[in-house]
Design an enzyme around this catalytic site. Sequence first.
Site, PDB file in Angstrom:
ATOM      1  N   TRP A  99      39.023  54.875  32.003  1.00 60.79           N
ATOM      2  CA  TRP A  99      38.678  53.375  32.002  1.00 60.79           C
ATOM      3  C   TRP A  99      37.571  53.427  32.841  1.00 60.79           C
ATOM      4  O   TRP A  99      37.060  52.654  32.734  1.00 60.79           O
ATOM      5  CB  TRP A  99      40.367  52.357  32.911  1.00 60.79           C
ATOM      6  CG  TRP A  99      41.222  52.673  31.724  1.00 60.79           C
ATOM      7  CD1 TRP A  99      42.718  52.845  32.044  1.00 60.79           C
ATOM      8  CD2 TRP A  99      41.153  52.237  30.301  1.00 60.79           C
ATOM      9  NE1 TRP A  99      43.493  53.461  31.040  1.00 60.79           N
ATOM     10  CE2 TRP A  99      42.609  52.806  30.243  1.00 60.79           C
ATOM     11  CE3 TRP A  99      40.499  51.441  29.426  1.00 60.79           C
ATOM     12  CZ2 TRP A  99      43.211  52.444  28.568  1.00 60.79           C
ATOM     13  CZ3 TRP A  99      41.363  51.669  27.980  1.00 60.79           C
ATOM     14  CH2 TRP A  99      42.107  52.586  27.551  1.00 60.79           C
ATOM     15  N   ASP A 166      38.809  47.552  39.323  1.00 65.16           N
ATOM     16  CA  ASP A 166      39.752  47.058  38.743  1.00 65.16           C
ATOM     17  C   ASP A 166      41.266  47.751  38.833  1.00 65.16           C
ATOM     18  O   ASP A 166      41.353  48.447  38.944  1.00 65.16           O
ATOM     19  CB  ASP A 166      39.356  48.111  37.067  1.00 65.16           C
ATOM     20  CG  ASP A 166      40.111  47.829  35.999  1.00 65.16           C
ATOM     21  OD1 ASP A 166      40.732  47.292  35.875  1.00 65.16           O
ATOM     22  OD2 ASP A 166      40.111  48.638  34.677  1.00 65.16           O
ATOM     23  N   LYS A 190      50.847  44.836  32.837  1.00 72.65           N
ATOM     24  CA  LYS A 190      52.074  46.176  33.889  1.00 72.65           C
ATOM     25  C   LYS A 190      52.803  45.316  34.933  1.00 72.65           C
ATOM     26  O   LYS A 190      53.495  46.500  34.900  1.00 72.65           O
ATOM     27  CB  LYS A 190      50.766  46.658  34.414  1.00 72.65           C
ATOM     28  CG  LYS A 190      50.260  48.098  33.029  1.00 72.65           C
ATOM     29  CD  LYS A 190      48.531  49.083  33.987  1.00 72.65           C
ATOM     30  CE  LYS A 190      47.610  49.384  32.463  1.00 72.65           C
ATOM     31  NZ  LYS A 190      48.909  49.970  31.072  1.00 72.65           N
TER      32      LYS A 190
END
Length: 356
Positions: A99, A166, A190
Amino acid sequence: MKKHNFYAGPSILSEYTIKNTAEGILNFANTGLSVLEVSHRSKEFQAVIDEATALVKEILGIPEGFSVLWLGGGASLQFCMMPYNFLAKKASFLDTGTWASNAIKEARLFGEVDVVASSKDANYTFIPRGWQVAADSDYFHYTTNNTIYGTEIRKDPEVACPLIADMSSDIFSREIDWSKYIAVYAGAQKNLAPAGVTIAIVRDDALGKVDRPIPTMLDYRTHIKKGSMFNTPPVLPIFSALQTLRYYKELGGLKELERRDLEKAGALYEAIDGSRLFKGTVTNAEDRSIMNVCFVMKPEYAELEKEFVDFCGERGIVGIKGHRSVGGFRASLYNALPLESVKVLIQAMKDFEAKH
């Protein structure tokens, strides 16, 4: 049979969140309508987004001068929105996984990108150290937790420029020093809500400093001005997020959440380290994630991996298979996962080891 949900995302939600979300689907705020069909302009839903925003600020300790936005597109859209709004000339990045690499790729469309360090050559099995960030960077971007590889940065970096993070897979698991940040973002699927909404927390006075024109929908100022209502927001995930936030507050907030997370991860890593069958994949213990615990069979037992997954399935343990980039196993220990489930997994590991 009770299920023990270790999926990496979409992932486990608390019983509190599921129960209250289900009630809202049937009858939202005593309107006789489902939250799935009610107008997002209604006073009832406005109350939802107002309370959810206030709880994010309260639980995370966000000071004045920051806006909390509820957006679509996932964290992947933030990979371009962040540089669109904040990258004037140059940004620095730390490459710690898939990511982070995707965020770097998008940022290069908007300006100079300096990758200060990467652990790609070692399949991202550690967090690089000893790197330097140029003081003239518009910002330094890093990914706090790497779900695929099981590494995590649990302290805000000390650099000479603003931070962007992030935090998709470990937000609400530690305190944040907001004085260092101009933005934090996180997909909900999540530690907060079902997939479909993303939180972007942006510092207001850091906006409006790039020369490029920004499409209306991709300009954070649009969403600040409209209170995340410029277009129809993802109503159900926001309603579900509110339930999770209420639950977090009832538990005692960040300190209690972090305590529980550390307890769960500590127990599982202790079992892995003491095993004759399993071993961890992260090379430096300091880099181990408390959200995603990655481990494999020792080489001499590698052929038993599938058998162990099946063994776990017989005990209601699901989502334990590792990502294809790493192999082996991955146990995701998000906030909603109870300690009981970790103990069931540890017992399964011990029983499987005894069997072989």
